[in-house]
Scaffold this motif. Structure first.
Motif, short mmCIF file in Angstrom:
data_model
loop_
_atom_site.label_atom_id
_atom_site.label_comp_id
_atom_site.label_asym_id
_atom_site.label_seq_id
_atom_site.Cartn_x
_atom_site.Cartn_y
_atom_site.Cartn_z
N LEU A 8 -7.23 -11.62 22.37
CA LEU A 8 -7.35 -13.06 22.20
C LEU A 8 -8.52 -13.18 22.63
N TYR A 9 -9.11 -12.81 23.69
CA TYR A 9 -10.54 -13.19 24.34
C TYR A 9 -11.29 -12.03 23.90
N SER A 10 -12.56 -12.38 23.28
CA SER A 10 -13.49 -11.49 23.17
C SER A 10 -14.77 -12.18 22.92
N ILE A 11 -15.78 -11.41 23.50
CA ILE A 11 -17.28 -11.96 23.63
C ILE A 11 -17.92 -11.69 22.24
N GLY A 12 -18.18 -12.80 21.79
CA GLY A 12 -18.85 -12.85 20.31
C GLY A 12 -20.07 -13.54 20.17
N ILE A 13 -20.31 -13.76 19.01
CA ILE A 13 -21.53 -14.62 18.46
C ILE A 13 -20.83 -15.75 17.48
N ALA A 286 -11.44 -18.17 21.86
CA ALA A 286 -10.58 -18.37 22.79
C ALA A 286 -9.66 -19.52 22.02
N PRO A 287 -8.60 -19.11 21.35
CA PRO A 287 -8.55 -17.69 20.61
C PRO A 287 -9.62 -17.58 19.18
#
Length: 456
Positions: A8-13, A286-287
């Motif tokens: 559910l939490y991912s580092i992105g752009i 998030a999410p």
């Protein structure tokens, strides 16, 4: 089947998890698959077609840029956000792209990157088809669906469903809020304890803690960047960034007697994140990206204004929010293209409300109540981005929902936990409301504010 908090939490752009992060991941999956099967060297062209909501709002959401970067082997977590647009411009000018980062192929933008504004694929509104061509013709064709929050489903997955299948056995599986509350009562655990125990099925506790604190670090960095970066957001709306001026104003208000200054700070935190997201900066889903400001804003409220807040509380906050997000992901949707903004801002508001309730000392029943309040008062929220950009009304919606989440947590923690509408009832209602909602209100920019506000 199990979901991790790190799903559910991912580092992105920015600006969109479903329209930017998802397409980038899908494009990389396609390129990596060609390389893994020894087909990369035979490819002369790759064609990508975006359908449904991706086709309707892809220009404003950076989907074209995301596809090119993914085909060149970039990932949302590691791509240089500052050079992303220049990479797309270069590929268009040169008529070449570097497939999987190592094989140069011809790239004709008007032919190889097609956005179908009125055509959809059957399994989900966010569909995309990649075709690899060689000297002898078709080498491979694959269809993927970006199903919200950066999740990507291959067409070969059963029904291109919303969740990522994972056979990992966890000690406390739960599919509903009732399941979760039952576990908490039976085992005398907090909601965060249940999620932590399940996370240990994938990684050691130290790694869980470090990973969540890294997520928090990126959220803090995003707020800091949003408070520092001046100017106008990209796109035709010419929206001025407001967070830097608000930050300067709040920083000079020390000693003010206005108790609502705290709300101004919460608004600032959310605006800062979503202005960074709208400009294609580094954010945490998030999410989703469209709702990326709510959990950071409420978490900043906790660490700045709640006595006794500490890193343990931050970890418990993120674990609790993840539990609630899992319920939405598995039983409804977090995709604006599927259920409207109630699935993005509504889900994030619910997650933040429940999480804050736990770190304020709420019982599991009160946490469930807070989460229910958070989504109940976002039911029916449409996704109608003006100009197809994640700016109006998206940025302000995050600020309003952040304050709403805090209020929901405070209502619940001052109650008994007993209430008439369960979180499961509210999630079911959200799913049904999304099913009934006209498609023009589901991230197509063909209804609501998107057609009643003139772009200038």
């Amino acid at each position: 089947m199990a979901l991790s908090a790190f799903d559910l939490y991912s580092i992105g752009i920015g600006p969109s998890s479903s329209h930017t992060v998802g397409p980038m991941r899908a494009a990389k999956m396609f390129a990596d698959g060609l390389a893994a099967d020894g087909l990369l060297g035979s490819v002369t062209r790759v064609r990508c077609e975006l359908f449904g909501s991706l086709g309707a709002t892809g220009h404003g959401h950076g989907s074209e840029k995301a596809v090119v970067l993914g085909l060149e082997g970039e990932t949302p977590a590691l791509v240089d956000t500052g050079s992303a647009q220049a990479r797309l411009d270069r590929a268009k000018e040169e008529g070449r792209l570097n497939l999987a980062g190592r094989h140069r192929i011809v790239f004709v933008p008007d032919e190889d990157l097609v956005l179908h504004r009125r055509r959809s694929l059957p399994a989900h509104p966010n569909g995309m088809t990649f075709t690899a061509l060689g000297e002898s013709g078709l080498l491979r064709e694959r269809t993927y669906y970006s199903v919200g929050g950066g999740f990507v489903a291959d067409e070969r997955a059963v029904g291109a469903d919303r969740v990522v299948l994972d056979a990992t056995a966890v000690p406390y599986p739960f599919a509903t809020g009732a399941d979760l509350l039952g576990i908490c009562r039976r085992e005398n655990l907090r909601v965060s304890d249940v999620v932590l125990a399940n996370e240990l099925s994938w990684r050691p506790e130290a790694d869980v803690r470090d990973g969540l604190l890294e997520i928090w670090s990126v959220m803090r960095a995003c707020v800091a960047a949003g408070c520092a970066n001046e100017g106008v957001l990209p796109g035709g709306l010419k929206v001025e960034r407001r967070a830097p001026a608000l930050f300067r104003d709040l920083s000079t208000r020390s000693g003010t007697a206005d108790p609502l200054d705290i709300l101004d700070w919460v608004n600032l935190f959310a605006l800062a994140v979503n202005e960074e997201n709208a400009s294609g900066g580094r954010v945490v889903t998030a999410p989703t990206n469209g709702a990326a400001g709510i959990i950071p804003a409420v978490l900043h409220y906790y660490t700045r204004f709640v006595p006794g807040a500490d890193e343990d509380g931050v970890v418990r906050f993120l674990l609790t929010a993840a539990a609630i997000g899992m319920l939405f992901k598995q039983n409804a949707s977090i995709s604006g293209a599927e259920v409207g903004c109630q699935g993005e801002v509504g889900s994030a508001c619910s997650m933040a409300a429940g999480a804050l309730c736990e770190v304020l000392g709420g019982t599991p029943a009160q946490v469930e109540n807070a989460a229910e309040i958070g989504i109940e008062h976002n039911l029916g929220l449409t996704c109608d981005p003006v100009g197809g950009l994640v700016q109006i009304p998206c940025i302000e919606r995050n600020a309003i929902a952040s304050v709403k989440a805090i209020n929901a947590a405070r209502l619940a923690v001052n109650g008994t936990g007993t209430h008439k509408v369960s979180l499961d009832d509210a999630i079911k209602t959200m799913r049904e409301t999304g099913r009934d909602m006209h498609v023009k209100y589901k991230e197509t920019a063909r209804g609501g504010l998107a057609v009643n506000v003139i772009e200038c």
